[in-house]
Enzyme design. Structure first.
Site, mmCIF file in Angstrom:
data_model
loop_
_atom_site.group_PDB
_atom_site.id
_atom_site.type_symbol
_atom_site.label_atom_id
_atom_site.label_comp_id
_atom_site.label_asym_id
_atom_site.label_seq_id
_atom_site.Cartn_x
_atom_site.Cartn_y
_atom_site.Cartn_z
ATOM 1 C CG ASP A 222 -2.148 0.902 1.040
ATOM 2 O OD1 ASP A 222 -2.548 1.125 -0.113
ATOM 3 O OD2 ASP A 222 -2.690 1.392 2.045
ATOM 4 C CB SER A 246 -7.019 2.851 -0.678
ATOM 5 O OG SER A 246 -5.687 3.298 -0.652
ATOM 6 C CD GLN A 296 -4.522 1.458 -3.456
ATOM 7 O OE1 GLN A 296 -3.993 2.539 -3.687
ATOM 8 N NE2 GLN A 296 -4.281 0.775 -2.342
#
Length: 307
Positions: A222, A246, A296
């Site tokens: 991440d 996110s 993502q």
């Protein structure tokens, strides 16, 4: 203003803290609790919730099956401080594959438990099979030839005059060591190609537990990812120019890897629009083998300043 002298924690202590953070505690059957980040403030780091949810799922799968993919949706931001509850559902247990569904929830001040993340993970019993690897590892400088991320952060904080809470958060010692070959979104305001390359590893040796190594790779995946889609626009969350979060996160684990050995994270962002940015990542080991793939999408909006 120079940083005040301090006695920073050792890499070993930082990594031990990360291991504790990602070690979820079992409670009722198929229920686990994730510890909060010690000294954490503000919103919980998304990689932490993903890694803890994966650990909860991994704790319920036996027969030697290993996680090969996960798909997660962030529903709302978690808060630092309160623990996070992980409820696991065993949706499928077959001879070769298994599937787990995890709901991460956090208690609100009014006593209401609200979900913050949904995650589904798939597991497979390792087996031989047809192999090919069509991705070439990018030709970039090795970590030994690069300055540390923390050194760059100190330099930037001094140059930009960052102080107070923002400075403390930016310069907080981290259990994951990173070294980037490119200028990330917070390093300058010049629009550039939406791709970045960063080496990362745990700052100290880890136990020989492949499930833990997968969780730490998920945790680190991440980092830098959402910021890649900001690069063509010359804007940064750190400078207060963007509002973002996110929305989802997916990882495919292709082969076992140690998170305490250098891994190259190559990210790119082929598209942004509609208040969202789409980002992809490929993680390679030092041998040039593809370890994992990541994708993502995140909310990305230009901050409107009110005079």
């Amino acid at each position: 203003m120079a940083d005040a002298p301090s006695d920073p924690p050792t890499p070993e202590r930082l990594v031990a803290g990360l291991v504790r953070l990602l070690t979820v505690e079992p409670g009722a059957p198929m229920h686990f609790t994730g510890k909060p980040q010690k000294g954490g403030v503000g919103r919980v780091f998304g990689g932490q919730v993903i890694a803890q949810a994966l650990q909860a799922a991994q704790a319920t799968v036996g027969d030697g099956k290993e996680a090969h993919s996960l798909h997660a949706y962030f529903l709302r931001g978690g808060k630092e401080g309160p623990p996070i509850s992980y409820e696991v559902a065993a949706d499928f247990d077959g001879r070769s594959f298994a599937n787990r569904r995890v709901v991460a929830s956090q208690m609100e001040e009014d006593g209401t438990s609200r979900p913050i993340l949904n995650l589904t993970a798939s597991f497979q019993l390792p087996e031989p099979g047809l192999e090919h690897d069509d991705y070439m590892m990018p030709d970039v400088p090795g970590p030994e030839d690069l300055r540390s991320d923390m050194e760059l952060r100190h330099e930037y904080a001094e140059k930009a005059g960052i102080s107070g809470t923002a400075r403390a958060m930016m310069l907080r010692p981290r259990p994951i060591e990173m070294r980037t070959t490119d200028k990330l979104h917070w390093m300058n305001s010049e629009p550039r190609k939406p791709c970045a390359h960063s080496w990362f590893k745990a700052a100290a040796p880890l136990p020989d537990d492949l499930a833990l190594h997968r969780a730490i790779i998920a945790y680190a995946s991440d980092f830098t990812l959402l910021g890649t889609s900001a690069l063509p626009h010359g804007l940064s969350w750190m400078r207060g120019e963007l509002v973002g979060a996110s929305l989802d996160h997916a990882i495919w684990f292709h082969r076992p890897a140690r998170a305490d050995e250098w891994l190259l994270y190559a990210t790119d962002a082929p598209w942004s629009g509609g208040g969202r940015g789409f980002n992809r990542g490929r993680i390679f080991n030092r041998a040039g083998e593809l370890v994992a793939s990541v994708a993502q999408e995140g909310m990305m909006r230009k901050r409107v300043r009110k005079d």
